[in-house]
Design an enzyme around this catalytic site. Structure first.
Site, short mmCIF file in Angstrom:
data_model
loop_
_atom_site.label_atom_id
_atom_site.label_comp_id
_atom_site.label_asym_id
_atom_site.label_seq_id
_atom_site.Cartn_x
_atom_site.Cartn_y
_atom_site.Cartn_z
N CYS A 1 7.00 -11.28 22.04
CA CYS A 1 6.97 -12.72 22.28
C CYS A 1 6.34 -13.48 21.12
CB CYS A 1 6.25 -13.05 23.58
SG CYS A 1 6.56 -14.75 24.12
N CYS B 1 13.06 -17.86 23.61
CA CYS B 1 11.62 -18.08 23.51
C CYS B 1 11.31 -19.44 24.12
CB CYS B 1 11.16 -18.02 22.05
SG CYS B 1 9.37 -18.05 21.88
#
Length: 443
Positions: free
Chosen positions: A189, A367
């Protein structure tokens, strides 16, 4: 006619060869059609589908952990918007019922003999291997970090214990320097370090301490976000909110006694110290050691797979997905959704002996860039091309309350109830439905 010595030599040679072959191919303690290494989202998605297809005693999942974490939720936990308990379930509750759970660690791969070795010394054989072992967090990569973590304003949303202290430290913050970091390594991430920066900055405003706070984002990268389509918007927001962004700044040491963080400027190798009153660290990360030291790894230590088919470039009965693979896209749970669909199609065709046109992964990842309690930029793109792969027929660069609700409330349910059970393989079908009404934009 052969002499006695020649015949004897021939017999001895055959016996020696047979003994060597026997030693090379050691007996296995257990054998499965498919062995999956890792009980994260990638491993569970694949093992759920394949074990449902093959039935009992055909699929094994090797996973040592007692708990499964939905880690994308940890930004919300650190920002005070979700409870930690919503991000965790017992591993036994999410393990596929038709799969055999081997609760141990893999220590070695032997792809030449189609086996893996476990920490307890057992050897497990397979016809097909799927590696989904995640990424290794290297806390020792920053001097002093491990000792300082979770104490006196030093936190990280990349740790199950520390993330539960992040919001407490934000609430206790009374002003001064608030530092946020991004490492010079691959990491899961990649948007997470910026997300907590924006959430903390907003909290400082709400708590009335923003006017006496310096919010500093030190990133080892050369820009705030890797995909310019969204990065330009994110940088503009950082400028508007007076977040000081320093590029090419890599955290190398934390001196907790003096509240100092030392960074190396990777452009000129100079060291610079920053005083901190609060610091959120995204730690260095890399390939798990047992993969890095195996024949499955590429030069960087990640599983060496074809970026289109997710099949190993040398061992054709080995596949990999997720953070442990060398797929050149962002390491996110969203990427795993697309990867899992491609991998399963190609693996099932192999198992069933069908000749098909191999499914191809397009690099899709997402994202969701949280920039406030009710604000989110839904970044969706191909990590292979850097081009947007957006689901909805709107400009997803715009801050949206609806996108925040989707990411915070809806997607966790999709994760637990569909991705882990093998029935969600990403939003490509939804995207195709909206294609006819999607406006054309110059990128």
């Amino acid at each position: 006619m052969l002499s006695v010595r020649t015949r004897l030599s021939s017999v001895i040679s055959k016996r020696t060869f047979a003994t060597a072959a026997s030693e090379a191919k050691k007996p296995v303690d257990q054998k499965f059609k498919v062995v999956v290494v890792g009980g994260g989202p990638g491993g569970l998605s694949v093992s759920s589908t394949i074990s449902n297809l093959l039935g009992k005693n055909q699929v094994a999942v090797i996973e040592p952990a007692n708990h499964h974490y939905y880690q994308p939720l940890w930004t919300y936990v650190g920002g005070g918007l979700k409870n930690f308990s919503e991000s965790v379930k017992p591993m036994g509750d999410v393990m596929p019922t038709n799969a055999e759970w081997i609760q141990d660690k893999v220590t070695e791969f032997d792809p030449e003999n189609n086996t893996v070795k476990l920490a307890d010394g057992q050897t497990v054989g397979y016809d097909y291997l799927v590696v989904a072992a995640g990424i290794q967090v290297n806390w020792d990569g920053v001097k002093g970090l491990k000792e300082a973590l979770g104490k006196d304003g030093v936190t990280s949303n990349y740790d199950a214990d520390s993330v539960q202290k992040t919001y407490k430290f934000i609430q206790e913050f009374k002003g001064g320097n608030a530092l946020f970091t991004f490492p010079n390594t691959p990491l899961k991430c990649p948007g997470a370090p910026t997300k907590i920066t924006f959430l903390a900055e907003e909290a400082f405003r709400l708590n009335g301490v923003r006017d006496k706070t310096n919010v500093i984002y030190n990133t080892s990268a050369g820009k705030i976000f890797g995909v310019d389509h969204y990065g330009r918007v994110l940088q503009q927001l950082a400028n508007e909110r007076n977040i000081n962004v320093n590029f090419q700044h890599e955290l190398v040491e934390i001196n907790a006694d003096n509240h100092q963080a030392t960074f190396r400027n990777n452009a000129n190798q100079e060291l610079k110290s920053f005083e901190y009153d609060f610091i959120h660290v995204a730690p260095p990360q890399g390939a798990p050691k047992f993969i890095k030291e195996s024949r499955l790894a590429d030069a960087a230590g990640f599983v060496d797979v074809n970026k289109d088919t997710l099949r190993h470039n040398k061992y054709k009965n080995v596949f990999a997905l997720g953070d442990c693979s060398n797929l050149p896209t962002s390491k996110t749970a969203a990427a795993i959704t697309g990867e899992s669909g491609v991998l399963k199609k190609n693996l099932i065709a192999d198992i069933q002996g069908k000749k098909i046109e191999q499914a191809v992964y397009d690099g899709y990842t997402s994202c969701p860039l949280i920039v406030g309690r009710d604000q989110l930029i839904l970044a969706e793109f191909s990590g292979y091309t850097g081009k947007p792969l957006e689901t909805f027929p709107v400009d997803q660069r715009k801050i949206s309350k609806v996108s925040q609700y989707l990411n915070k409330e809806v997607i966790p349910s999709i994760y637990w109830n569909f991705l882990l059970k093998g029935t969600w393989t990403g939003p490509s079908t939804v995207r195709s439905i909206f294609d006819p009404v999607r406006p054309k934009r110059d990128e």
